[in-house]
Scaffold this motif. Structure first.
Motif, PDB file in Angstrom:
ATOM      1  N   UNK A  57       0.854  -0.945  -0.098  1.00  0.00           N
ATOM      2  CA  UNK A  57       0.067  -0.079   0.031  1.00  0.00           C
ATOM      3  C   UNK A  57       0.844   0.972  -0.038  1.00  0.00           C
ATOM      4  N   UNK A  58       0.736   1.951  -0.905  1.00  0.00           N
ATOM      5  CA  UNK A  58       1.448   3.426  -0.959  1.00  0.00           C
ATOM      6  C   UNK A  58       1.110   4.384  -0.116  1.00  0.00           C
ATOM      7  N   UNK A  59       2.021   4.862   0.623  1.00  0.00           N
ATOM      8  CA  UNK A  59       1.847   5.988   1.795  1.00  0.00           C
ATOM      9  C   UNK A  59       1.840   7.301   1.227  1.00  0.00           C
ATOM     10  N   UNK A  60       0.858   8.047   1.249  1.00  0.00           N
ATOM     11  CA  UNK A  60       0.857   9.542   0.955  1.00  0.00           C
ATOM     12  C   UNK A  60       0.478  10.158   2.253  1.00  0.00           C
ATOM     13  N   UNK A  61       0.562  11.559   1.953  1.00  0.00           N
ATOM     14  CA  UNK A  61       0.411  12.609   2.932  1.00  0.00           C
ATOM     15  C   UNK A  61      -1.143  12.626   3.169  1.00  0.00           C
ATOM     16  N   UNK A  62      -1.936  11.837   2.808  1.00  0.00           N
ATOM     17  CA  UNK A  62      -3.239  11.706   3.273  1.00  0.00           C
ATOM     18  C   UNK A  62      -3.777  10.516   3.536  1.00  0.00           C
ATOM     19  N   UNK A  63      -3.157   9.446   3.741  1.00  0.00           N
ATOM     20  CA  UNK A  63      -3.708   8.320   4.301  1.00  0.00           C
ATOM     21  C   UNK A  63      -3.018   7.653   5.411  1.00  0.00           C
ATOM     22  N   UNK A  64      -1.870   8.016   5.948  1.00  0.00           N
ATOM     23  CA  UNK A  64      -1.383   7.421   7.270  1.00  0.00           C
ATOM     24  C   UNK A  64      -0.766   8.433   7.941  1.00  0.00           C
ATOM     25  N   UNK A  65      -1.057   8.390   9.303  1.00  0.00           N
ATOM     26  CA  UNK A  65      -0.762   9.434  10.405  1.00  0.00           C
ATOM     27  C   UNK A  65      -0.136   8.861  11.352  1.00  0.00           C
ATOM     28  N   UNK A  66       0.657   9.672  12.268  1.00  0.00           N
ATOM     29  CA  UNK A  66       0.946   9.411  13.692  1.00  0.00           C
ATOM     30  C   UNK A  66       0.001  10.031  14.499  1.00  0.00           C
ATOM     31  N   UNK A  67      -0.618   9.570  15.790  1.00  0.00           N
ATOM     32  CA  UNK A  67      -1.404  10.417  16.415  1.00  0.00           C
ATOM     33  C   UNK A  67      -0.791  10.774  17.722  1.00  0.00           C
ATOM     34  N   UNK A  68      -0.748  11.873  18.062  1.00  0.00           N
ATOM     35  CA  UNK A  68       0.068  12.623  19.199  1.00  0.00           C
ATOM     36  C   UNK A  68      -0.931  13.225  20.020  1.00  0.00           C
ATOM     37  N   UNK A  69      -0.482  13.123  21.482  1.00  0.00           N
ATOM     38  CA  UNK A  69      -1.362  13.732  22.462  1.00  0.00           C
ATOM     39  C   UNK A  69      -0.293  14.535  22.897  1.00  0.00           C
TER      40      UNK A  69
END
Length: 174
Positions: A57-69
């Motif tokens: 699966x190609x990772x783009x700037x709109x499909x995979x993210x880190x979630x931080x608090x």
């Protein structure tokens, strides 16, 4: 006339790669629920081109993210699409900070039949799965009568995502 057609095509192309405000609101709600937080930040994950080209699966700037608090990593999420009988449907997979699946949710299902694939009961089969697992439809993931194509497609997409996560983890990119 040709200019108008060209502009409409460009607008359509760009709009098809963005997440609608409604879908973004659904994603935000799910993240807040899973991690029991009121606020969070999402961070784009950048993958080198040569590695990204080899991923299932190609990772783009709109499909995979880190979630931080604040400064703490809570987990990750992936926004993707799978194909049903005649149309795509949108889903998210939320991972904890150890890259274990916390939740899978169908966000938008666009067909008249097969919507059972979005049931909480069926989707919770993916919970607890890890990047080094390969899921087999009808063995690890139960079949759904009336939603066979969508269920197989969802299982295949999650499998590709788990393989992608495994590769990125092994290359120390996550």
């Amino acid at each position: 006339m040709k200019q108008v057609t060209f502009i409409l095509i460009i607008v359509f192309i760009f709009s098809s790669f963005t997440v609608s405000k409604r879908v973004e609101a659904l994603i935000t709600k799910e993240i807040k629920t899973v991690f029991e937080v009121e606020t969070f930040q999402k961070e784009i994950i950048t993958i080198p081109f040569e590695i990204n080209e080899s991923l299932p699966i190609k990772i783009t700037d709109s499909n995979f993210f880190k979630i931080n608090d604040e400064n703490n990593l809570l987990g990750y999420y992936y926004y993707g699409q799978a194909y049903g009988k005649a149309d795509y449907f949108d889903f998210i997979v939320i991972f904890d900070k150890n890259l274990i699946v916390s939740k899978v949710k169908i966000l938008v299902y666009r067909e008249d039949h097969g919507g059972e694939v979005g049931s909480k009961r069926w989707l919770k089969q993916f919970r607890g799965k890890t990047a080094n697992q390969e899921l087999t439809y009808q063995k690890d993931i139960a079949a759904i009568s009336g939603a066979t194509i969508s269920a197989k497609s969802m299982t295949n997409e999650v499998n590709k995502l788990l393989k992608t996560i495994n590769i990125l983890y092994n290359k120390q990119l996550l």
